[in-house]
Structure formats: C-alpha cells, structure tokens
Motif scaffolding. Structure first.
Motif, PDB file in Angstrom:
ATOM      1  N   ASP A 363      -0.248  -4.657  57.499  1.00 15.05           N
ATOM      2  CA  ASP A 363      -0.971  -4.132  56.705  1.00 15.05           C
ATOM      3  C   ASP A 363       0.112  -3.430  55.732  1.00 15.05           C
ATOM      4  O   ASP A 363       0.913  -2.837  56.282  1.00 15.05           O
ATOM      5  N   LEU A 364      -0.133  -3.670  54.359  1.00 15.54           N
ATOM      6  CA  LEU A 364       1.048  -3.307  53.651  1.00 15.54           C
ATOM      7  C   LEU A 364       1.206  -1.848  53.415  1.00 15.54           C
ATOM      8  O   LEU A 364       2.353  -1.107  53.584  1.00 15.54           O
ATOM      9  N   MET A 365       0.198  -1.003  53.502  1.00 16.07           N
ATOM     10  CA  MET A 365       0.142   0.558  53.603  1.00 16.07           C
ATOM     11  C   MET A 365       1.325   0.939  54.888  1.00 16.07           C
ATOM     12  O   MET A 365       1.949   1.799  54.629  1.00 16.07           O
ATOM     13  N   SER A 366       0.775   0.279  56.044  1.00 18.96           N
ATOM     14  CA  SER A 366       1.641   0.603  57.219  1.00 18.96           C
ATOM     15  C   SER A 366       3.296   0.380  56.903  1.00 18.96           C
ATOM     16  O   SER A 366       4.230   1.147  57.232  1.00 18.96           O
ATOM     17  N   VAL A 367       3.580  -0.664  56.246  1.00 18.79           N
ATOM     18  CA  VAL A 367       4.869  -1.188  56.053  1.00 18.79           C
ATOM     19  C   VAL A 367       5.472   0.034  54.864  1.00 18.79           C
ATOM     20  O   VAL A 367       6.633   0.532  55.398  1.00 18.79           O
ATOM     21  N   VAL A 368       4.862   0.422  53.796  1.00 18.81           N
ATOM     22  CA  VAL A 368       5.295   1.431  52.837  1.00 18.81           C
ATOM     23  C   VAL A 368       5.411   2.710  53.748  1.00 18.81           C
ATOM     24  O   VAL A 368       6.580   3.350  53.637  1.00 18.81           O
ATOM     25  N   VAL A 369       4.310   3.090  54.550  1.00 22.57           N
ATOM     26  CA  VAL A 369       4.563   4.431  55.357  1.00 22.57           C
ATOM     27  C   VAL A 369       5.870   4.405  56.244  1.00 22.57           C
ATOM     28  O   VAL A 369       6.595   5.448  56.219  1.00 22.57           O
ATOM     29  N   ALA A 370       5.682   3.401  57.039  1.00 19.99           N
ATOM     30  CA  ALA A 370       6.930   3.405  58.093  1.00 19.99           C
ATOM     31  C   ALA A 370       8.194   3.292  57.401  1.00 19.99           C
ATOM     32  O   ALA A 370       9.178   4.018  57.911  1.00 19.99           O
ATOM     33  N   LEU A 371       8.474   2.462  56.495  1.00 22.10           N
ATOM     34  CA  LEU A 371       9.833   2.526  55.601  1.00 22.10           C
ATOM     35  C   LEU A 371      10.052   3.814  54.875  1.00 22.10           C
ATOM     36  O   LEU A 371      11.207   4.373  55.126  1.00 22.10           O
ATOM     37  N   THR A 372       9.193   4.439  54.405  1.00 26.02           N
ATOM     38  CA  THR A 372       9.378   5.761  53.474  1.00 26.02           C
ATOM     39  C   THR A 372       9.625   6.611  54.523  1.00 26.02           C
ATOM     40  O   THR A 372      10.767   7.388  54.170  1.00 26.02           O
ATOM     41  N   VAL A 373       8.854   6.938  55.762  1.00 25.52           N
ATOM     42  CA  VAL A 373       8.902   8.044  56.669  1.00 25.52           C
ATOM     43  C   VAL A 373      10.336   8.063  57.411  1.00 25.52           C
ATOM     44  O   VAL A 373      11.132   8.821  57.395  1.00 25.52           O
TER      45      VAL A 373
END
Lengths: 401, 221
Positions: A363-373
């Motif tokens: 899930d692209l969103m989870s990738v973005v959130v995980a990396l950002t956080v």
C-alpha cells in the motif's frame, strides 16, 4: 562550501569508523519502516484477495435459500433455517422471470464417493449445466456436461479439482472412468480447473461433485433443491429480479422461510469482517511505528549525547553552531535514508516472496507514512540534542557528563 | 593585544549568585609569557576560558586587538577561536576515534582561512618537530600522556594562532614529561615570539615565567 564538504567527509568517515553504531541506528529505522509496510500489506492483500474471490464467483448473482440469512440491518445472523426445500417447479418458474440470464438450482448433500476401492467424503451437487458459465467454472480435463446431458439423464459427473486430487491423485487420465456415489456409478466427464478460495464465506466450488440433477433418482428422488442460484441480465435489473423471484416464491412458501440474497450482500458482510481485521492490523502497525520511533529516538539521543564532549572540542577548534548542526543533520538524514531505504527494500522482498504463499499487497500510503514518520523522528532526535549541545559554550560542552 | 575590563563571571547555584570572577582587569601584550597562578577553584581556568572565547563573561568588556568581542556573533567568535587562539588542555581533549594526524588537522575543517602553506605539510612538520611523526596513524588512546599533549600542542599550532592558551598542560603528566612539555611551550615563546597564557597551581612554574598573576576567590591579588 568547502567547509560543508569537509563536514560531510567527516561524517562519512565517522560512519565507517563506528560501523556498529551506524548499523544499530539504521536498524531501528529499518524495523520501524518495514514492520508498518508489511502489516499494512497483509491487510490490503487479504482485502484484495476476498474481493477477487467473490468476483471470480460470477457477477450479478442472486441466491434463493431456505431460512433468514440476513437480519434487518444486513448483518449475517446465526440464521434460523426453516428446513424447507425448493422444487423443480420453483426452478422452472424462476427461469421464466424476465431479466434472468441463467438459473442453476442445486441439491447439496454430503456423500461418500469411491473410486477403485478408495473412499472420500464429498459434496454432491445436483444441478443444471448453467452452473458452469454462471460461476465461471471451466473444465481442466475432459469437459463439463451440457443442458442436453441433463435432459438425457446421463450418468455423468464433473469433479471439482480438490476432491479429484484426493480421489485420483494424478488427474487427467481418469476422465472416462467411473466413480461410485452411494452405489451408483457415474462416468467422469471432466475435472474442473481450480478456482481457489472457499473458506472466506463463499462456497468452495473446487470441492463439489457436479451431477445433472435429473440423473440420480436414488439420491434426490423428489428433485428437491437446497438452493437456487440465478443470474440477472445486468446490475440494473438485480432489484427487479429479486422482487419478482421473492414474490414468486411467496406464493408457495412463508416469507420467513426463505431468503433471496445478492451475492454482493455476502461479500459486503465478509468484507466488513475483514475491515475489522484490517483495522486491527493498522493499529498494530501504528503501535510498531511508535515503538520503532521510540527506538530511533533513544539511539539517536544516546549517540548524540555521548558525543557532546566531541562537539565541545570541535567548537573550541573553531566549528560554528551551524557547522555542528550541519554535521549532525547530515548524519541523521543519512542514517534515516539508509535505514528507510533498506526497510523499504526488505519489505518489498518479503512481500514479493511471501505473496506466492499468502495474499500481500504493498500500500503506497503506508510506505509514505512509514518513511515520513521514521525519518522525521530520526532527523529530529538526531538534531535536537546536537542543537542543545551546540548552544552550550564550548567549555560547558567539553565538561558535559 | 588582549584587554579585560571589569569582567565578572557569575554562576547561579541553587538560586544563589556565585562569583567565579570578580572585577578582573588585565592586559596581555603581544609576545608576553603570562602565568596565572592560584589554588583550584580560584577562577584561573574560567579566566583563561574567557580570554580564549570558550566562555562568555557575565559582564564587563573583553577587547581583542581593540575589538569588543562581546558584540561578536557566533560566526565571528568561531573564526577567532579557529585562527586567533590555540588551546592546550589539562585533559588533552583529543577526539579518540580520529587518528593523530586527523586530530591535528581538525581546525582546518572549520577554517575559512587562506593558507599560505599546505596544512598537511605543516602538520607533518610539527609532528616531526615534537617527535610524534611515527604516531600519525595511531589513535590518541594508544599514546602516552606526554605524546597526547604533544599532539594537542601540534593541533593548537596548526592554524598559526596569535596566542597559545594552556590550561594546566602538565597537570596530567609526570614531572619529567611535564618539564619537557613546559620547555616546549617556553621555546615557542622565546624562539617564535608566541604570546602564551599558562594556567597553573604550581608556584615554581609560575615564578619561572616572565610575568605571573596570582588569583584567589575570583580576584587578582
């Protein structure tokens, strides 16, 4: 510019000299990132899998069955099964309702089936030929039976791949041989291709023994049906078809004794159960992100704090506050980047390999959130203590314990 | 070269004011070798840190080459630390994960100075002069105290400072090694005209210097 370059060079050689520390710091970020991505991909994978399974079962399908399946609020209740059965007359009447493309009634019974002395328990599925196109079932070996075969009361059988494997082992060569169900012989006409699925709320079409319903008077003497599958011409007529069939059946049965449901209703119910599971997975992912974040926070804070004396020495040698901040910012960004990228790579590899055995989808969103956080925590807690140290006078930093 | 006028350094300890330095007036001229003498806690190290811009006075003025340094920003102060002053500490203050050569080269990382010489060549020359050339690839914690202090002196001299500030440079060394280090610093003053401020609690060392100042309880006596 030259100063910044030598600061970056200093940081890089520092990583080289402190491999363990570099490794541990990146590891914290790696674990944080990959656990979130993996947990979410598991949830998304399951959801996709279920949707796919239901789509595989055919579209615009309705099912008439005994008992009340759904309560008023569309929840699947335990079901109060009335024990009624449908008749051939019902089937033929439904087939005449306008807007219906195909009807496949079925008499389902658990039977023992034997082949050359080997006996297995299977589900007898006495039905019409229309079940195959309606449910997207295709023959892998031999062929499916036709409407003509039904009318001719041919003693033939189409075997689902799961039960076929149990009975025959090596499949293809058994087309044309005879299996026995309750002392009656049926010639194997075909073996279906596997559809997978079953177990997630949908019927398991791989496990059935398909027999023309007219061909087995001994097993189903009165030509009863436990369920009638039918397919509407299109999505737009589903509601009309549903009402017509309900009205039709109400002439013969009490309205509480049967239900006409859309397959999508079952799908919605199953999906809503998995939405809860998905929510749990996301919650676990969020927790691991927090735990991972605290891990990153700790290791960053400790590694920077133990270097406050070094910061003091560098300041005494002429490093400006900005020089110190640049160095630690670069280090934190670099570590977060390394940890984040490896975390992403690790989870992609696991998803790639694991998806052969289990439904997983990135899930692209989870990738973005995980990396950002993770990287934000890494950078903030790498730079904050360094900033604190840089604001001390050089002497205070050198003496810092 | 350096002028201090009415300098106070006050620490707040449990809400009470503690004067580490009280009304210090002092002038240090170019080429002087000044010793600051006093028992521990008298404020001599604090005074040296303020002269060397490692710490800031609470009040009073500090002029370096007639420039009021209390009005300088972090960049300007850092540049003075880098080019104007060279420090020698009692605890050596080398970075243990850097090699001897890297430690000596440390000031060049932060320097905006236009070098009239190749810094690395100067580093090697200084190491050769102090007898630590063969240790250039070693790490400081593998060196003896005397050798570590020589590394620190080489580091202090790399950017050709105008003043050397030495805070109890022999405090962590045995008397023979201490004497060697002291001779080395004295030689810098005598042969190269380097201005030196030396902090010590040893009266004998202080009295052997061209000029000595005694301190007690934050005041010059």
């Amino acid at each position: 510019m030259g100063i910044l370059l030598s600061i970056i060079k200093t940081s890089l050689s520092d990583f080289d000299r402190n491999k363990l520390r570099t490794f541990l710091t990146s590891l914290g970020i790696l674990i944080g990132v990959s656990s979130v991505i993996l947990l979410v991909s598991l949830g998304v994978g399951l959801k996709n899998y279920i949707t796919e399974q239901f789509e595989n079962l055919g579209s615009n399908i309705l099912i008439a069955m005994p008992g009340q399946i759904f309560g008023g609020d569309r929840q699947m209740t335990g079901g109060n099964f009335s024990g009624i059965t449908f008749t051939e007359k019902d089937y033929l009447a439904i087939a005449k309702v306008s807007g219906i493309k195909a009807v496949a009634p079925a008499y389902v019974k658990t039977v023992s089936v034997s082949f050359e002395g080997k006996t297995e328990i299977g589900s007898y599925y006495g039905t019409t030929a229309e079940i195959f196109p309606m449910r997207n079932l295709e023959a892998g070996y031999g062929q499916i039976f036709s409407a003509g075969d039904v009318e001719k009361r041919k003693k033939i059988i189409v075997v689902g791949p799961k039960i076929a494997e149990k009975l025959f082992g090596n499949m293809g060569s058994f087309v044309g041989k005879t299996v026995k169900i309750e002392d009656q012989g049926f010639k194997v006409s075909g073996i279906l291709k596997s559809k997978g699925g079953g177990g997630f709320g949908g019927p398991d079409f791989d496990s059935f023994l398909y027999v023309p319903y007219k061909s087995s008077p001994k097993i189903n003497q009165e030509k009863k049906f436990s369920v009638i599958n039918f397919q509407a011409d299109s999505e737009t007529v589903i509601d009309t078809v549903k009402e017509s069939v309900t009205a039709l059946l109400e002439r013969s049965y009490d309205e509480e004794d049967f239900s006409v449901i859309e397959q999508t209703q079952i799908q919605e119910t199953v999906t809503s159960i998995f939405a809860i599971l998905n929510g749990v997975l996301v919650a676990i992912a969020a927790i691991s992100l927090i735990v991972g974040g605290i891990g990153i926070m700790n290791i960053m804070y400790i590694t920077v704090t133990e270097r406050i004396r070094e910061i003091g020495i560098r300041r005494a040698m002429g490093a400006t506050r900005r020089n110190i901040l640049s160095q630690f910012l670069f280090e934190a960004v670099f570590l977060s980047f390394i940890g984040g990228s490896f975390g992403l790579i690790v989870s992609l590899v696991i998803v790639f390999i694991g998806s052969r055995y289990f439904p997983l989808a990135i899930d692209l969103m989870s990738v973005v959130v995980a990396l950002t956080v993770s990287t934000t925590i890494g950078v903030v807690f790498g730079v904050l203590p360094a900033r604190k140290a840089a604001l001390l006078s050089p002497v205070e930093a050198i003496r810092y314990e | 070269m350096i002028t201090l006028a009415h300098v106070n350094k006050i620490y707040q300890i449990d809400g009470e004011e503690f004067y580490a330095l009280r009304d210090i007036n002092l002038e240090i001229k170019q080429g002087e070798f000044t010793a600051i003498l006093g028992p521990s806690g008298c404020g001599k190290s604090t005074l040296m840190h303020i002269i060397g811009l490692l710490d800031t006075p609470t009040s009073g003025t500090l002029l370096i080459n007639n420039k009021d340094i209390t009005k300088l920003d972090d960049n300007e102060l850092s540049r003075l630390r880098n080019e104007f002053a060279g420090f020698i500490f009692q605890q050596f203050n080398l970075i243990n994960k850097l090699t001897v050569l890297e430690n000596i080269m440390l000031p060049t990382i932060y320097s905006a100075k236009k070098y009239s010489y190749e810094p690395k060549t100067r580093a090697l020359e200084l190491m050769d002069r102090f007898g630590i050339l063969i240790k250039q690839k070693s790490y400081p914690n593998k060196l003896s105290g005397g050798q570590q202090q020589r590394v620190a002196i080489a580091r202090a001299l790399l950017n050709e400072p105008k003043i050397i500030l030495a805070d109890e440079p022999t405090g962590n060394l045995d008397s023979k090694t201490g004497k060697n280090i002291l001779d080395l610093i004295r030689e810098l003053n005598q042969k190269e005209g380097m201005t030196v401020v030396l902090v010590t609690h040893d009266r004998e060392i202080a009295e052997s210097c061209q000029r000595h100042i005694s301190m007690l309880d934050g005041k010059i006596v």
